[in-house]
Design a protein around this motif. Structure first.
Motif, mmCIF file in Angstrom:
data_model
loop_
_atom_site.group_PDB
_atom_site.id
_atom_site.type_symbol
_atom_site.label_atom_id
_atom_site.label_comp_id
_atom_site.label_asym_id
_atom_site.label_seq_id
_atom_site.Cartn_x
_atom_site.Cartn_y
_atom_site.Cartn_z
ATOM 1 N N GLY A 168 37.987 4.530 -38.363
ATOM 2 C CA GLY A 168 39.056 5.465 -38.677
ATOM 3 C C GLY A 168 39.858 5.038 -39.887
ATOM 4 N N VAL A 169 40.133 3.740 -39.984
ATOM 5 C CA VAL A 169 40.853 3.231 -41.150
ATOM 6 C C VAL A 169 40.043 3.478 -42.420
ATOM 7 C CG1 VAL A 169 41.726 1.159 -42.290
ATOM 8 C CG2 VAL A 169 42.157 1.513 -39.846
ATOM 9 N N HIS A 186 41.488 -3.028 -31.396
ATOM 10 C CA HIS A 186 40.773 -3.900 -32.321
ATOM 11 C C HIS A 186 41.729 -4.937 -32.897
ATOM 12 C CE1 HIS A 186 37.009 -1.527 -32.556
ATOM 13 N NE2 HIS A 186 37.807 -0.525 -32.246
ATOM 14 N N PRO A 187 41.218 -6.125 -33.231
ATOM 15 C CA PRO A 187 42.083 -7.165 -33.784
ATOM 16 C C PRO A 187 42.604 -6.785 -35.161
ATOM 17 C CG PRO A 187 39.779 -7.835 -33.873
ATOM 18 C CD PRO A 187 39.827 -6.574 -33.066
ATOM 19 N N PRO A 188 43.816 -7.225 -35.505
ATOM 20 C CA PRO A 188 44.394 -6.862 -36.805
ATOM 21 C C PRO A 188 43.534 -7.294 -37.988
ATOM 22 C CG PRO A 188 45.691 -8.569 -35.704
ATOM 23 C CD PRO A 188 44.738 -8.041 -34.704
ATOM 24 N N GLU A 189 42.790 -8.386 -37.834
ATOM 25 C CA GLU A 189 41.960 -8.849 -38.943
ATOM 26 C C GLU A 189 40.902 -7.809 -39.313
ATOM 27 O OE1 GLU A 189 43.805 -12.065 -36.713
ATOM 28 O OE2 GLU A 189 42.369 -10.518 -36.084
ATOM 29 N N ALA A 190 40.270 -7.209 -38.305
ATOM 30 C CA ALA A 190 39.244 -6.202 -38.569
ATOM 31 C C ALA A 190 39.848 -4.947 -39.177
ATOM 32 C CB ALA A 190 38.512 -5.862 -37.275
ATOM 33 N N ALA A 194 39.339 -3.423 -43.024
ATOM 34 C CA ALA A 194 38.917 -2.040 -43.268
ATOM 35 C C ALA A 194 39.829 -1.329 -44.253
ATOM 36 C CB ALA A 194 38.874 -1.275 -41.956
ATOM 37 N N GLY A 195 41.044 -1.884 -44.492
ATOM 38 C CA GLY A 195 41.908 -1.305 -45.505
ATOM 39 C C GLY A 195 43.320 -0.974 -45.072
ATOM 40 N N ALA A 196 43.685 -1.226 -43.806
ATOM 41 C CA ALA A 196 45.046 -0.945 -43.353
ATOM 42 C C ALA A 196 46.029 -1.891 -44.047
ATOM 43 C CB ALA A 196 45.150 -1.096 -41.849
#
Length: 216
Positions: A168-169, A186-190, A194-196
């Protein structure tokens, strides 16, 4: 940037429903001998499109059988989601946006039946609803978010997207949108990879409000 709209994903973004989808998927797949776990759900299912997931995980099913599997899975999800609640702080953000005349659009890979069911449960009415099942491509393709911007007649820099999955990101960022990610599934690292630009547990996070206030 003058903020003129908020664009939201549904599952895991408006409410913490990922665990319910996970349960429904894993129950259904277990009938075919697939014993998945949370990691399996995150990496093989979360954020995907139902037909693509079924075709990949259950290639032995005919198109009609695959559709029945999806319908049964979604019916099971709705059974599990009868008491779903909005994420903490969502009502405050929703009212804040309304007071400022910001547009609000839903952009989701969810089937229409699920989307309408959850929105009724949550008591939310959007200006526009964009569902991937109505488009040639769904997330992670940027098309759903581009269509939402088109409906709102906005440039990407005039809107803010909220997502919860890497796919989605990628969809939102691919459409040029600054994107906040909810870490419900999902973990913040992933999500950051992805671009967040910001990863938050829910809408009470002061970092979100600091960023919104900085916009004036």
């Amino acid at each position: 940037m003058k903020l003129r709209a908020l664009l939201f994903d549904l599952d895991g973004t408006l409410a913490d429903t990922d665990r319910l989808h996970e349960q429904a998927w894993l129950e259904g797949l277990s009938r075919y001998g697939i014993q998945g776990d949370h990691h399996f759900y995150q990496t093989q299912i979360s954020g995907g499109l139902n037909p693509e997931i079924v075709q990949r995980l259950l290639p032995q099913l005919s198109e009609a059988e695959g559709q029945r599997f999806i319908e049964q899975k979604e019916a099971r999800f709705r059974e599990l989601a009868t008491t779903v609640q909005p994420l903490p702080g969502l009502r405050v953000l929703w009212n804040w946006a309304g007071e400022r005349g910001l547009g609000r659009a839903l952009v989701s890979n969810a089937p229409r039946g699920n989307a309408l069911y959850l929105l009724e449960r949550l008591g939310l009415v959007f200006d526009h609803i964009v569902l991937s099942e109505d488009l040639p491509a769904g997330k992670p393709d940027p098309l759903p978010y581009r269509m939402a911007l088109q409906h709102l007649n906005l440039a990407p820099q005039e809107a803010l997207a909220f997502e919860d999955s890497p796919s989605g990101v990628r969809s939102a960022v691919g459409a040029g949108l600054p994107t906040v990610a909810l870490t419900t599934g999902h973990p913040p690292e992933a999500l950051a990879q992805a671009g967040a630009f910001l990863c938050i547990p829910d809408y009470t996070d002061p970092r979100l409000w600091d960023w919104l206030r900085a916009l004036g």
